[in-house]
Design a protein around this motif. Structure first.
Motif, mmCIF file in Angstrom:
data_model
loop_
_atom_site.group_PDB
_atom_site.id
_atom_site.type_symbol
_atom_site.label_atom_id
_atom_site.label_comp_id
_atom_site.label_asym_id
_atom_site.label_seq_id
_atom_site.Cartn_x
_atom_site.Cartn_y
_atom_site.Cartn_z
ATOM 1 N N LYS A 69 0.885 -1.352 0.069
ATOM 2 C CA LYS A 69 0.158 0.074 -0.102
ATOM 3 C C LYS A 69 0.874 1.327 -0.096
ATOM 4 C CE LYS A 69 -3.734 -0.066 2.609
ATOM 5 N NZ LYS A 69 -4.761 0.147 3.598
ATOM 6 N N ASP A 70 2.215 1.297 0.719
ATOM 7 C CA ASP A 70 2.808 2.151 0.808
ATOM 8 C C ASP A 70 3.863 2.309 -0.340
ATOM 9 O OD1 ASP A 70 4.377 0.307 1.821
ATOM 10 O OD2 ASP A 70 4.735 1.140 3.656
ATOM 11 N N ASP A 122 -2.085 -5.888 5.679
ATOM 12 C CA ASP A 122 -2.198 -5.344 4.397
ATOM 13 C C ASP A 122 -1.336 -5.985 3.511
ATOM 14 O OD1 ASP A 122 -4.197 -3.261 5.068
ATOM 15 O OD2 ASP A 122 -2.767 -1.914 5.617
ATOM 16 N N ASP A 123 -0.024 -6.208 4.031
ATOM 17 C CA ASP A 123 0.816 -6.755 2.901
ATOM 18 C C ASP A 123 0.336 -8.236 2.340
ATOM 19 O OD1 ASP A 123 2.753 -4.768 3.501
ATOM 20 O OD2 ASP A 123 4.310 -6.022 4.240
ATOM 21 N N ARG A 179 -2.275 -7.738 -0.012
ATOM 22 C CA ARG A 179 -1.812 -6.868 -1.375
ATOM 23 C C ARG A 179 -1.150 -7.965 -2.103
ATOM 24 N NH1 ARG A 179 -3.052 -1.587 -3.124
ATOM 25 N NH2 ARG A 179 -0.980 -1.692 -4.373
#
Length: 322
Positions: free
Chosen positions: A60-61, A133-134, A137
């Protein structure tokens, strides 16, 4: 007063008698453990017909997330394969995408499944929802590239052990709430689900030597949560907090009777049943944390692994063609 605890399986007790145990997990001990060379994957692939692909997926980043995709070689590409999306264990503070990879590799051989294993960032360097989140993704990438990978998008199973089991539950909740991707099933192996660390089993296995103790569990969760206030801990980080477990895909959960995560795993299955969901739960008598990964030759380990494979065989019929 010492709490009573379930007895270990006799064969496991004998096999583990000389196993070195970490007395406590601290930042200094974690640094030392991370310096140990990881178990190589090459010996596991040596006698298998496997095509290996290494990619990176943007987090996400924007940070790169390594992802290993292992596919059966010489597969008839007219038939789309099931996919096992694997999330490794390690208390959320150690391990890599090849940790416990022998477990899903068995399913690659048995079911012709494509195995995708994600290298999420670890705590304490990564905190909060970064880890889940990782993993999410990476799962999105696999689902979006299903045709390219020869995967049937309707037969993606998310699976993980220990911390990976907890992250599997978090990813599955996230996919349900966001409506994407479709997950056929989740497999939670001795899952790390509850940051509160207050169950009877977590107290039974505190203050005693073990593979993963209540104190180690507190260290792992404190590393993930960092400065997060209790009131804002997300259910995606600590899935036991989820108030609504409806709408989840069919779920397999297993744990040992002699381990920290026994009660939170059992409670998670019970709450899925309470809302009409489908869950299969196995509590292996005398099993300690990670017993089947540490001692796969033990009878109880052979049985637990075979039982998971039997469940997958019912879920992923080999004659299913996309």
């Amino acid at each position: 007063m010492t709490m009573a605890r379930p007895a270990l399986d006799p064969e496991l007790r004998e096999l583990s008698a000389d196993m070195p145990l970490i007395p406590r997990l601290t930042p200094e001990v974690l640094t030392q453990l991370r310096q140990l060379p990881p178990a190589p994957i090459e010996p596991l692939l040596e006698h298998r017909q496997v095509h290996r692909r290494e990619i990176t997926v943007p987090a996400k980043d924007g940070a790169p997330i390594p992802l290993s995709v292992l596919s059966p070689a010489n597969t008839d590409r007219t038939t789309a394969a099931p996919c096992i999306y694997w999330i490794h264990g390690g208390g959320m503070v150690m391990g890599d995408r090849f940790s416990q990879i022998d477990i899903p590799l068995e399913w690659l051989h048995q079911f012709g499944a494509v195995v995708a294993s994600v290298d999420y960032r670890l705590a304490p360097e990564a905190t909060g929802t970064v880890l889940v989140d990782d993993c999410y993704r990476g799962l999105l990438w696999v689902a979006e590239h299903a045709a390219e990978l020869g995967i049937d998008p309707a037969r993606i199973v998310v699976a993980g052990a220990s911390a990976g089991g907890g992250l599997t539950a978090g990813v599955t909740l996230m996919a349900r709430d966001l409506g994407n991707p479709q997950i056929a099933a989740q497999m939670l192996i001795c899952p790390m689900l509850d940051h509160r660390n207050t169950t009877t089993s977590s107290r039974q296995y505190s203050g005693v030597p073990g593979v993963w103790t209540g104190e180690m569990n507190a260290f792992g969760w404190n590393s993930v949560l960092g400065d997060l206030a209790e009131a804002v801990v997300s259910e995606y980080i600590s899935p036991a907090l989820a108030e609504d477990l409806s709408g989840l895909p069919t779920t397999y959960i297993d744990t040992g009777s002699a381990e920290v995560f026994r009660d939170e795993a059992t409670d998670y299955a019970t709450r899925i049943w309470a809302v009409g969901g489908q869950a299969e739960l196995h509590v292996w008598a005398g099993g300690f944390h990670g017993f089947d990964a540490l001692y796969p030759q033990a009878h109880i380990s052979i049985t637990s692994r075979r039982t998971r494979a039997d469940w997958l065989a019912r879920l992923l019929p080999l004659n299913c063609v996309a």
